[in-house]
Structure formats: structure tokens, C-alpha cells
Design an enzyme around this catalytic site. Structure first.
Site, PDB file in Angstrom:
ATOM      1  N   CYS A   1      19.874  26.035 -13.792  1.00 55.44           N
ATOM      2  CA  CYS A   1      19.545  26.697 -12.531  1.00 55.44           C
ATOM      3  C   CYS A   1      18.029  26.760 -12.432  1.00 55.44           C
ATOM      4  O   CYS A   1      17.323  26.636 -13.428  1.00 55.44           O
ATOM      5  CB  CYS A   1      20.152  28.090 -12.461  1.00 55.44           C
ATOM      6  SG  CYS A   1      19.669  29.187 -13.822  1.00 55.44           S
TER       7      CYS A   1
ATOM      8  N   HIS B   1      12.792  29.654 -23.627  1.00 53.54           N
ATOM      9  CA  HIS B   1      12.858  28.774 -22.455  1.00 53.54           C
ATOM     10  C   HIS B   1      11.449  28.465 -21.964  1.00 53.54           C
ATOM     11  O   HIS B   1      10.884  29.209 -21.164  1.00 53.54           O
ATOM     12  CB  HIS B   1      13.678  29.498 -21.377  1.00 53.54           C
ATOM     13  CG  HIS B   1      13.714  28.827 -20.041  1.00 53.54           C
ATOM     14  ND1 HIS B   1      13.603  27.466 -19.856  1.00 53.54           N
ATOM     15  CD2 HIS B   1      13.856  29.367 -18.789  1.00 53.54           C
ATOM     16  CE1 HIS B   1      13.687  27.185 -18.559  1.00 53.54           C
ATOM     17  NE2 HIS B   1      13.829  28.318 -17.899  1.00 53.54           N
TER      18      HIS B   1
ATOM     19  N   CYS C   1      12.472  25.731 -13.125  1.00 53.28           N
ATOM     20  CA  CYS C   1      13.043  25.579 -14.468  1.00 53.28           C
ATOM     21  C   CYS C   1      13.761  24.253 -14.684  1.00 53.28           C
ATOM     22  O   CYS C   1      14.029  23.877 -15.823  1.00 53.28           O
ATOM     23  CB  CYS C   1      14.006  26.731 -14.757  1.00 53.28           C
ATOM     24  SG  CYS C   1      13.219  28.346 -14.797  1.00 53.28           S
TER      25      CYS C   1
END
Length: 400
Positions: free
Chosen positions: A386, A356, A90
Site C-alpha cells: 500500500c 520499512h 511506499c
């Protein structure tokens, strides 16, 4: 040598499913449309660029094959512009920008574009799982559990209730809706078009502005099934102090599955002068770090502190923070660990409301922070995410 941000663009986020507005658009096409927009809106001579780094969290299939190079050529950039593909789960999109900045800082290149793309409706999560999840020996050593279990572990260890995480999610929706209503994203958004030039999407499709605490309360916990299937036992083996895992996360307080892309144009002062562009901010520092891999979501505070040390700054020197809203508990823990108020972080809403697109989000939220610093006439922003398997990335920018 300083590394300056000259421009940034992003697509709207489309729902990451077959009926989403961007499902028909490939990742390379999303990247191509952004590259075209950067060139055209800046009247940019692309021969002045050295490299384009575009990453994704699932670098397989149509998202593989050094997508950046394919998009560079498809967009009609100079053949001399290189391409690279990276993968840090990510955190990929932010790390791509940081890698361009690092090369500029080192004097190895003059300019480039960094960012990410993810079509979650076409290349689904888990396609590239590898040894981390699929090799029993590796998974056993790492006490592997799905990210949702990690989010619920944070809530359990830190004492966040279902009402706490739902209240955070509700505020994300409110802020995102307000930001769109006020046009705060209009300078960055590049509407995605189909092959005949018709606009497919010009707004973040995932938002639910009508969300209430009551509607959130009606949603069933999403990760209890994983826990009861064995991963709760894995979590307890790593954290024996947990008596009972508290399942509080669901689709309404976790990041949305979406399609999208984002890019940031970074270069030296000399590049800006040649291109006739004015720098908007400098990238002061960046950092990567590893964290405990079972929870895998706790790195943002530590990597932010690392970036602050590199920059010779303290947390109070930062005007605005942006932490990807992977799950509500991640942001709640970060605010507590960093001792920062909610009115300084994710002020335009975040991934819970808008979604996201894994590998793209880092570049998107760097641009969001820069635009908001300019809107509020503030100076410094810290961006962090994160990432899976216990990873974290951060960057600090400062307006010029």
C-alpha cells in the site's frame, strides 16, 4: 520479450534516528555501495545496462537531483548508463523494478537496475508533503488523515482488537529472528561500510526478538493524539458508520523507521547471454491502482487481483505472498480479503520487525520472496505494497 531477474541486493536496515548505525551514510552512498556490489559479484560489464531507476519517498535535499545518476557515476559504471528518479510513496521501490521490466518487455531496453533508497534518519517523513497534506482545499476534498488513523480505521471497521494486531506483530518478530538465525538473508545482504572500509552494519538493526505480548501491551496507542486533534472527526465524516475510532496501533505493531536501500537486476534473455548470467525468475505481471484516500491503506488486495488477472492466474497459483507490513491491520485485512493463510504470507517476518525504509522496501521484499521460493523449491510469488494517498502496487514473479 521476457523480463528476467538476474540478481538482487539490499543493505541491512539501520535504525532511522541519529544514533542509528547508518545515520552517517548518505542515500547516494548506500545506493553506490549496492551498485558496486551488483557489478562486482556478477563480474558485470556495466556498459550492457541501459538504465538505473532508483526512487525514494522523500525525493528532496540530498535525496533529490536524480540520485540514481549520481550513484551510477560514483560507482564507476559506464557513462552510457542512464539514471531516473521516481516517487510513488511506499510503493516506489517495487514500481522502479516494474518500470525496468516494462521497458524490457517492450523491447526498448535490454537491462537495468530498479529499486529504492531511503535515509529516514537524514531526510525525515513529511519533507515533500505538498498539496496532499498542506493545501487545505486538497486535504478537505480527500478527507486527509494521517496513515496511522487509516490503520486504526481498518481495525475499527473490520473488528480487529488490540490483541489481534499485537499477536500479528509478535509473529513478525519471531519470523524475522528465525530467518536471521537461519541465514536466509545472507545471499542478499551487502554490509554497509564507512569511508575507510570498516563495516558499519551487517544485520537489520531494528529487530526486537525479545518482544512479548506483555511488552506490546504496555505500549501506548500512537495515533490517538492525532485523532483527538481533529482527524477522528475527518474519519467519521468519510465513514459515518464509525461510532468510535478504536486506537490499537503503536510503535510495536507498525512498521519501523529505518535507513536502507535495495536493487534488483532485470534484463532480457539476450542480456543474460552477453553478461554470462543465469536468470533466476521472470517478472510475469505488475499493476498499479488507486484506492480510497482517507484510509489510504486498502489497495493491496485490489492491485493483487489486477496483477493476477493480467497474468491469467488465480490466488491459489501463488506459492508465497509478501505484503509490506505498514501496520498490522493492513496485513490482517489483506489475508481476509484474499482468503490466504498466514503461513503463505510474509514468512520471513516483515517491516514491523525489520523496518520499512519507505522507497526501498518494495525492491527489498521482491528479493526476499525470490530467495524464499528458491529455498523452499517453490515457483511463484506475489509482492505488493500500500502507499500514501490511496495507492497500491503489485508484481508477480515466477522462477525459471
Amino acid at each position: 520479450m521476457e523480463a528476467y531477474i538476474y540478481d538482487h541486493v539490499r543493505t541491512p536496515r539501520g535504525k532511522g534516528r541519529p544514533d542509528g548505525a547508518l545515520h552517517e551514510v548518505t542515500s547516494v552512498e548506500m545506493a553506490t555501495q549496492l551498485l558496486t556490489a551488483v557489478r562486482d559479484r556478477n563480474a558485470l560489464d556495466t556498459a550492457l545496462l541501459d538504465d538505473v531507476i532508483i526512487g525514494m519517498a522523500q525525493p528532496v535535499g540530498e535525496q533529490g537531483g536524480v540520485l540514481a545518476r549520481a550513484a551510477v557515476l560514483q560507482a564507476g559504471y559506464a557513462e552510457t548508463v542512464g539514471g531516473q528518479q521516481i516517487h510513488r510513496f511506499c510503493a516506489t521501490g517495487l514500481d522502479a523494478v516494474n518500470l525496468i521490466a516494462a521497458q524490457v518487455h517492450a523491447g526498448m531496453i535490454q537491462a537495468g537496475l530498479g529499486g529504492g533508497v531511503e535515509s529516514m534518519s537524514r531526510t525525515v517523513m513529511g519533507y515533500d508533503s505538498g498539496a496532499w497534506t498542506s493545501d487545505p482545499q486538497i486535504a478537505f476534498t480527500n478527507h486527509y488523515a494521517p496513515q496511522g488513523i487509516g490503520a486504526d480505521m481498518i481495525a475499527t471497521l473490520d473488528g480487529y482488537s488490540r490483541e489481534d494486531v499485537d499477536a500479528y506483530a509478535l509473529e513478525s518478530q519471531r519470523r524475522a529472528a528465525e530467518s536471521w538465525q537461519e541465514g536466509r538473508f545472507k545471499g542478499a545482504i551487502v554490509p554497509v561500510k564507512d569511508r575507510i572500509g570498516e563495516v558499519l552494519l551487517d544485520h537489520d538493526e531494528h529487530m526486537r526478538p525479545g518482544t512479548t505480548m506483555e511488552s506490546l501491551a504496555s505500549l501506548k496507542a500512537a495515533f490517538e493524539g492525532f485523532g483527538k486533534a481533529g482527524f477522528e472527526a475527518v474519519a467519521k465524516a468519510r465513514y459515518p458508520e464509525i461510532e468510535e475510532l478504536r486506537y490499537v496501533h503503536h510503535g510495536g505493531n507498525s512498521s519501523g523507521i529505518v535507513d536502507g536501500a535495495g536493487l534488483v537486476l532485470v534484463g532480457s534473455k539476450a542480456f543474460g547471454e552477453k553478461a554470462g548470467l543465469k536468470p533466476r525468475a521472470r517478472i510475469r505481471a505488475y499493476a498499479n491502482i488507486g484506492s480510497e484516500p482517507t484510509i489510504m491503506l486498502t489497495a493491496p488486495a485490489a492491485v493483487s487481483e489486477k496483477a493476477l488477472r493480467t497474468a491469467g492466474m488465480g490466488k491459489d497459483d501463488i506459492d508465497l505472498y509478501e505484503l509490506n507490513e505498514a501496520f498490522a491491520s493492513v496485513v490482517l485485512r489483506y489475508m481476509r480479503a484474499m482468503d490466504i493463510p498466514h503461513d503463505k504470507i510474509n514468512v520471513n517476518g516483515g517491516a514491523i520487525a525489520m523496518g520499512h525504509p519507505l522507497g526501498a522496501t518494495g525492491a527489498m521484499i521482491m528479493g526476499t520472496v525470490l530467495d524464499e521460493l528458491e529455498r523452499r523449491d517453490l515457483n511463484t510469488g506475489l509482492i505488493t505494497l500500500c502507499a500514501a494517498n490511496g495507492l497500491g502496487t503489485a508484481a508477480i514473479i515466477e522462477r525459471v
